[in-house]
Motif scaffolding. Structure first.
Motif, PDB file in Angstrom:
ATOM      1  N   THR A   1      -0.671  -4.438   0.711  1.00 23.17           N
ATOM      2  CA  THR A   1      -1.932  -4.967   0.186  1.00 23.17           C
ATOM      3  C   THR A   1      -3.001  -3.927   0.499  1.00 23.17           C
ATOM      4  OG1 THR A   1      -1.212  -7.188   0.723  1.00 23.17           O
ATOM      5  CG2 THR A   1      -3.547  -6.890   0.284  1.00 23.17           C
ATOM      6  N   ALA A   2      -3.893  -3.686  -0.453  1.00 23.28           N
ATOM      7  CA  ALA A   2      -4.950  -2.694  -0.227  1.00 23.28           C
ATOM      8  C   ALA A   2      -5.821  -3.143   0.944  1.00 23.28           C
ATOM      9  CB  ALA A   2      -5.779  -2.522  -1.483  1.00 23.28           C
ATOM     10  N   PRO A   3      -6.392  -2.198   1.690  1.00 25.50           N
ATOM     11  CA  PRO A   3      -7.205  -2.555   2.863  1.00 25.50           C
ATOM     12  C   PRO A   3      -8.322  -3.544   2.536  1.00 25.50           C
ATOM     13  CG  PRO A   3      -6.853  -0.200   2.772  1.00 25.50           C
ATOM     14  CD  PRO A   3      -6.269  -0.761   1.513  1.00 25.50           C
ATOM     15  N   LEU A   4      -8.822  -3.502   1.299  1.00 24.77           N
ATOM     16  CA  LEU A   4      -9.898  -4.421   0.946  1.00 24.77           C
ATOM     17  C   LEU A   4      -9.362  -5.723   0.339  1.00 24.77           C
ATOM     18  CD1 LEU A   4     -12.375  -1.789  -0.507  1.00 24.77           C
ATOM     19  CD2 LEU A   4     -12.429  -2.851   1.734  1.00 24.77           C
ATOM     20  N   GLY A   5      -8.040  -5.935   0.449  1.00 23.67           N
ATOM     21  CA  GLY A   5      -7.470  -7.217   0.049  1.00 23.67           C
ATOM     22  C   GLY A   5      -7.033  -7.319  -1.400  1.00 23.67           C
ATOM     23  N   ASN A   6      -7.361  -6.329  -2.188  1.00 24.48           N
ATOM     24  CA  ASN A   6      -7.045  -6.356  -3.615  1.00 24.48           C
ATOM     25  C   ASN A   6      -7.038  -4.907  -4.078  1.00 24.48           C
ATOM     26  OD1 ASN A   6      -6.623  -7.297  -6.171  1.00 24.48           O
ATOM     27  ND2 ASN A   6      -8.589  -8.310  -6.386  1.00 24.48           N
ATOM     28  N   PRO A   7      -6.147  -4.418  -4.870  1.00 21.74           N
ATOM     29  CA  PRO A   7      -4.935  -5.037  -5.419  1.00 21.74           C
ATOM     30  C   PRO A   7      -3.763  -5.014  -4.437  1.00 21.74           C
ATOM     31  CG  PRO A   7      -5.270  -2.823  -6.299  1.00 21.74           C
ATOM     32  CD  PRO A   7      -6.393  -3.083  -5.378  1.00 21.74           C
ATOM     33  N   VAL A   8      -2.593  -5.420  -4.919  1.00 28.36           N
ATOM     34  CA  VAL A   8      -1.386  -5.373  -4.102  1.00 28.36           C
ATOM     35  C   VAL A   8      -0.343  -4.498  -4.800  1.00 28.36           C
ATOM     36  CG1 VAL A   8      -1.679  -7.603  -3.001  1.00 28.36           C
ATOM     37  CG2 VAL A   8      -0.486  -7.460  -5.187  1.00 28.36           C
ATOM     38  N   ILE A   9       0.528  -3.894  -4.000  1.00 29.41           N
ATOM     39  CA  ILE A   9       1.633  -3.128  -4.581  1.00 29.41           C
ATOM     40  C   ILE A   9       2.879  -3.995  -4.554  1.00 29.41           C
ATOM     41  CG2 ILE A   9       3.183  -1.158  -4.259  1.00 29.41           C
ATOM     42  CD1 ILE A   9       0.879   0.475  -3.307  1.00 29.41           C
ATOM     43  N   ALA A  10       3.581  -4.045  -5.684  1.00 30.44           N
ATOM     44  CA  ALA A  10       4.818  -4.804  -5.751  1.00 30.44           C
ATOM     45  C   ALA A  10       5.864  -3.984  -6.481  1.00 30.44           C
ATOM     46  CB  ALA A  10       4.586  -6.127  -6.476  1.00 30.44           C
ATOM     47  N   VAL A  11       7.121  -4.219  -6.123  1.00 30.82           N
ATOM     48  CA  VAL A  11       8.213  -3.470  -6.737  1.00 30.82           C
ATOM     49  C   VAL A  11       8.908  -4.341  -7.771  1.00 30.82           C
ATOM     50  CG1 VAL A  11      10.376  -2.262  -6.317  1.00 30.82           C
ATOM     51  CG2 VAL A  11       8.531  -2.140  -4.644  1.00 30.82           C
ATOM     52  N   VAL A  12       9.003  -3.819  -8.987  1.00 26.62           N
ATOM     53  CA  VAL A  12       9.708  -4.511 -10.051  1.00 26.62           C
ATOM     54  C   VAL A  12      10.767  -3.557 -10.598  1.00 26.62           C
ATOM     55  CG1 VAL A  12       9.517  -5.651 -12.281  1.00 26.62           C
ATOM     56  CG2 VAL A  12       7.598  -5.698 -10.691  1.00 26.62           C
ATOM     57  N   ARG A  13      12.002  -3.960 -10.577  1.00 22.32           N
ATOM     58  CA  ARG A  13      13.107  -3.130 -11.076  1.00 22.32           C
ATOM     59  C   ARG A  13      13.061  -1.717 -10.512  1.00 22.32           C
ATOM     60  NH1 ARG A  13      15.334  -6.282 -15.130  1.00 22.32           N
ATOM     61  NH2 ARG A  13      13.864  -7.719 -16.096  1.00 22.32           N
ATOM     62  N   GLY A  14      12.812  -1.643  -9.232  1.00 21.64           N
ATOM     63  CA  GLY A  14      12.865  -0.347  -8.558  1.00 21.64           C
ATOM     64  C   GLY A  14      11.618   0.509  -8.682  1.00 21.64           C
ATOM     65  N   THR A  15      10.600   0.041  -9.403  1.00 24.56           N
ATOM     66  CA  THR A  15       9.382   0.830  -9.577  1.00 24.56           C
ATOM     67  C   THR A  15       8.205   0.121  -8.911  1.00 24.56           C
ATOM     68  OG1 THR A  15      10.249   1.371 -11.747  1.00 24.56           O
ATOM     69  CG2 THR A  15       8.003   2.065 -11.267  1.00 24.56           C
ATOM     70  N   SER A  16       7.337   0.887  -8.243  1.00 18.68           N
ATOM     71  CA  SER A  16       6.166   0.276  -7.611  1.00 18.68           C
ATOM     72  C   SER A  16       4.988   0.220  -8.576  1.00 18.68           C
ATOM     73  CB  SER A  16       5.732   1.103  -6.398  1.00 18.68           C
ATOM     74  OG  SER A  16       6.774   1.203  -5.480  1.00 18.68           O
ATOM     75  N   TYR A  17       4.314  -0.906  -8.596  1.00 23.04           N
ATOM     76  CA  TYR A  17       3.100  -1.042  -9.393  1.00 23.04           C
ATOM     77  C   TYR A  17       1.998  -1.635  -8.539  1.00 23.04           C
ATOM     78  CZ  TYR A  17       6.313  -0.692 -13.329  1.00 23.04           C
ATOM     79  OH  TYR A  17       7.260  -0.275 -14.201  1.00 23.04           O
ATOM     80  N   ALA A  18       0.755  -1.242  -8.854  1.00 17.38           N
ATOM     81  CA  ALA A  18      -0.389  -1.912  -8.257  1.00 17.38           C
ATOM     82  C   ALA A  18      -0.822  -3.014  -9.209  1.00 17.38           C
ATOM     83  CB  ALA A  18      -1.521  -0.922  -8.057  1.00 17.38           C
TER      84      ALA A  18
ATOM     85  N   LEU B   1      -1.253   6.164   4.838  1.00 13.63           N
ATOM     86  CA  LEU B   1      -2.169   6.377   3.708  1.00 13.63           C
ATOM     87  C   LEU B   1      -2.749   5.072   3.184  1.00 13.63           C
ATOM     88  CD1 LEU B   1      -0.392   9.137   1.597  1.00 13.63           C
ATOM     89  CD2 LEU B   1      -2.167   9.361   3.327  1.00 13.63           C
ATOM     90  N   LEU B   2      -1.979   3.987   3.279  1.00 16.29           N
ATOM     91  CA  LEU B   2      -2.447   2.709   2.739  1.00 16.29           C
ATOM     92  C   LEU B   2      -2.644   1.663   3.826  1.00 16.29           C
ATOM     93  CD1 LEU B   2      -0.052   2.502  -0.362  1.00 16.29           C
ATOM     94  CD2 LEU B   2      -2.316   3.498  -0.254  1.00 16.29           C
ATOM     95  N   GLY B   3      -2.463   2.064   5.073  1.00 20.18           N
ATOM     96  CA  GLY B   3      -2.591   1.111   6.181  1.00 20.18           C
ATOM     97  C   GLY B   3      -3.986   0.526   6.288  1.00 20.18           C
ATOM     98  N   LYS B   4      -4.055  -0.678   6.808  1.00 21.04           N
ATOM     99  CA  LYS B   4      -5.305  -1.415   6.837  1.00 21.04           C
ATOM    100  C   LYS B   4      -6.438  -0.637   7.523  1.00 21.04           C
ATOM    101  CE  LYS B   4      -6.665  -6.184   7.255  1.00 21.04           C
ATOM    102  NZ  LYS B   4      -6.236  -7.076   6.241  1.00 21.04           N
ATOM    103  N   HIS B   5      -6.114  -0.022   8.672  1.00 19.12           N
ATOM    104  CA  HIS B   5      -7.179   0.631   9.435  1.00 19.12           C
ATOM    105  C   HIS B   5      -7.252   2.129   9.195  1.00 19.12           C
ATOM    106  CE1 HIS B   5      -7.628  -3.175  11.364  1.00 19.12           C
ATOM    107  NE2 HIS B   5      -6.340  -3.179  11.678  1.00 19.12           N
TER     108      HIS B   5
END
Lengths: 73, 571
Positions: free
Chosen positions: A40-57, B195-199
């Motif tokens: 999850t991005a440090p600011l809470g949005n967006p999130v990274i998820a893996v679909v069929r082996g590929t990462s997307y935000a 690189l993407l860690g919270k802190h």
């Protein structure tokens, strides 16, 4: 956080909007596809998820348009 | 033979294409770098590189263009380039390509990388299940290219379900039979923890951006000085030669007009190339995509997305290059807003100008330059919050694996960037600087004169009243702003001629500040404008230009008014 790290979900329904729906399908998000949440991005949005082996935000508002069901452990 | 390369974005098509045809097209570790089909030759064969696509059926421009191309042209062989790490997703496009019933080869790319990640692919089974030829290659290391061309395979006869979900289910099944995965924690995942860690994410981000910008301006300044010593020496020689052979006015046109134009471009060329080098480094490593991920939340406040951040960073090199990079933004409204705000970033032509001003009026102030970048970003937000318009919501973007960039890859990319930049400056900036030279050296009856009575001086005498509210009171301030349209580096050139190297004759510290701010925010140079026009189309471009000027004017006037007020209060 709703989408816990490493939790696996199944796509149940796709959004109605034709353009967005087809964009998702092109990336491999079809009904029945599995989606695994990662960072999850440090600011809470967006999130990274893996679909069929590929990462997307994904922005959370985009995810809300997709019907997801959490898989039982 | 006519061969077409098709595949997902960021699968290494263009790298393969460049190797096959010995061309130098732009590649990068993010989706959507190729936007138009490219043609090249390999011996007798014609090779076409299609933009990266996920499927053939769908509405986005690239996909439609690719499908039209496959229908229109007579193709003898389709090479479907696949990044084996993402085999499952890639097979969807493969099934559609196979249905074209043309001879098709699957080029499994990046096998060595996949092996390191513990992914093994069984080519024979894959070939049997799909009914087409499969070859393992490495586009980067020139491995096995001959296998692709050795013989024309018969078209596949496999039939796939027409429904998207079941077709993907077939791909999943094929994949599960051919791919063996041994789970390893990859390099990318480890480094993403930091690189993407919270802190750690934002401290790392600011540290990276700060050091990149610092290195760009520091190294660029050094190289620029060295470069200008060489060019000055050369130009002196050429001038001497010209004045002995040609009539005085012609010698002056070439010597002062053309060469000075070339010289001013040459002076900031090193900064630009160095900036492009660091951009290529960020892009190849995959960090640029992560920047988009990190900054998406703040940009969403202004109705933009993280993709805009990528274009803004490219704009630190050159606004015109950044304009082309916005094509990866799928949302038209966001793309237009992004194009209107690219010029707020201090491009590499403006950077020497700002550096000179800081040195002259605020010496030793190390925060001045970073502050200009922050001002630029701040204005991007201001402008976009003001115009707002349609809200962008559906942000989905591929995040490529983080990797250690290869030096050749980065250098090749730097070269590609610089080449397209040079082509642009050689045409537009060149013509524009001759135009400015005429403005400076001739009066309205086209007689040669000195700068005091030139067309530019007369015109800016009238125009200067326009700039009063933004704090620019001298006619030469106006003249420099006008000349800046040719290219922001000419601003410094004009000021140099008039002030004879002593800027404090023309500016007070406060008017220097107003001037820098106005140059930072005012509409971009001719080269960037022509790129914006190409991306936006005539009508939208004019609207954008008006908006840019209005915003710069109002913002600077407000700044000037506030600074006057504060000055009055504190004195």
């Amino acid at each position: 956080m709703k989408y816990e790290k490493n939790s696996i979900w199944t796509v149940m329904t796709l959004p109605e909007e034709e353009i967005f729906k087809t964009r998702l399908e092109n990336l491999g998000l079809t009904t029945g596809a599995r989606i695994t949440f990662k960072e999850t991005a440090p600011l809470g949005n967006p999130v990274i998820a893996v679909v069929r082996g590929t990462s997307y935000a994904f922005r959370l508002s985009a995810l809300e348009k997709i019907g997801l069901k959490r898989n039982e452990l | 033979m006519r061969v077409v390369l098709a595949g997902n974005p960021n699968c290494g098509k263009t790298t393969l294409f460049n190797k096959l045809t010995k061309s130098h097209f732009d590649t990068g570790n993010r989706a959507g770098v190729t936007v138009e089909e490219a043609e090249g030759r390999r011996g007798e064969d014609y090779v076409y590189d299609l933009p990266g696509i996920y499927s053939l059926t769908r509405p986005s421009n690239e996909e439609k263009a690719a499908d039209d191309f496959l229908r229109r042209e007579k193709i003898d062989l389709i090479i479907n380039v696949i990044d084996v790490k993402y085999l499952e997703r890639s097979l969807f496009l493969t099934t559609q390509l196979l249905e074209k019933r043309k001879p098709t080869v699957l080029a499994l790319n990046m096998c060595d990388e996949a092996e390191k990640l513990g992914i093994e692919t069984d080519c024979e089974t894959l070939s049997r299940l799909l009914g087409c030829k499969v070859a393992e290659i490495s586009a980067k290391k020139d491995k096995n290219f001959d296998k692709l061309f050795s013989s024309l395979p018969p078209p596949s006869e496999k039939v796939f379900p027409s429904d998207v979900a079941s077709r993907y289910a077939v791909c999943e099944k094929i994949c599960s039979r051919c791919v063996k995965r041994t789970e390893k924690i990859s390099f990318s995942e480890k480094i993403d923890k930091v690189l993407l860690g919270k802190h750690t994410a934002f401290p790392v981000f600011f540290a990276v951006m700060f050091s990149v910008l610092f290195l760009c301006s520091f190294l660029g300044n050094l190289a620029g000085k060295a470069f200008s010593v060489v060019t000055e020496y050369l130009f002196a020689k050429i001038n001497l030669f010209l004045s002995s052979r040609l009539s005085p006015s012609l010698a002056s046109l070439i010597g002062d007009g053309v060469l000075t134009g070339v010289g001013s471009v040459a002076e900031f060329l090193p900064v630009t190339v160095i900036t492009f080098f660091f951009l290529a480094l960020l892009e190849e490593s995959g960090y640029l995509a992560r920047i988009a991920f990190l900054t998406d939340r703040p940009f969403s406040v202004a109705g933009l997305s993280g993709r805009t951040a990528i274009s803004l960073i490219v704009a630190c090199g050159c606004t015109a290059s950044a304009a082309a990079s916005t094509r990866t933004i799928p949302d038209d409204a966001e793309r237009e807003k992004c194009l209107c705000s690219l010029h707020f970033m201090p491009c590499s032509a403006k950077l020497p100008l700002f550096a000179t001003f800081v040195n002259a009026f605020y010496p030793g102030n190390y925060f001045a330059l970073p502050l200009l970048y922050l001002t630029g970003v701040f204005c991007v937000f201001c402008l976009n919050i003001l115009i707002r318009g349609k809200q962008m919501q559906d942000f989905v973007m591929e995040i490529p694996a983080q990797k250690i960039p290869s030096l050749t890859g980065v250098l090749r990319k730097t070269a590609a960037f610089s080449r397209s930049f040079f082509r642009r400056t050689c045409t537009v900036v060149f013509v524009a600087s001759i135009f400015v030279w005429v403005l400076i050296n001739y009066d309205f009856s086209f007689r040669k004169c000195d700068i005091e009575s030139s067309m530019l001086a007369v015109a800016s005498e009238m125009a200067k009243y326009l700039f009063y509210p933004v704090g620019l009171t001298d006619k030469w301030h106006a003249a420099a702003v006008i000349a800046g349209f040719a290219g922001k580096e000419t601003v410094l050139g004009v000021l140099g001629v008039i002030s004879k190297g002593n800027l404090s004759l023309l500016f007070t510290p406060s008017s220097a500040l107003s001037f820098c701010l106005f140059i930072l925010l005012s509409p971009p140079c001719a080269a960037a404008c022509s790129a914006l026009k190409k991306e936006l189309g005539g009508k939208k471009f004019l609207r954008c230009l008006g908006l840019q000027f209005l915003f710069a004017y109002v913002f600077c006037a407000a700044f000037y008014a506030v600074s006057l007020l504060l000055g009055a209060v504190f004195s």
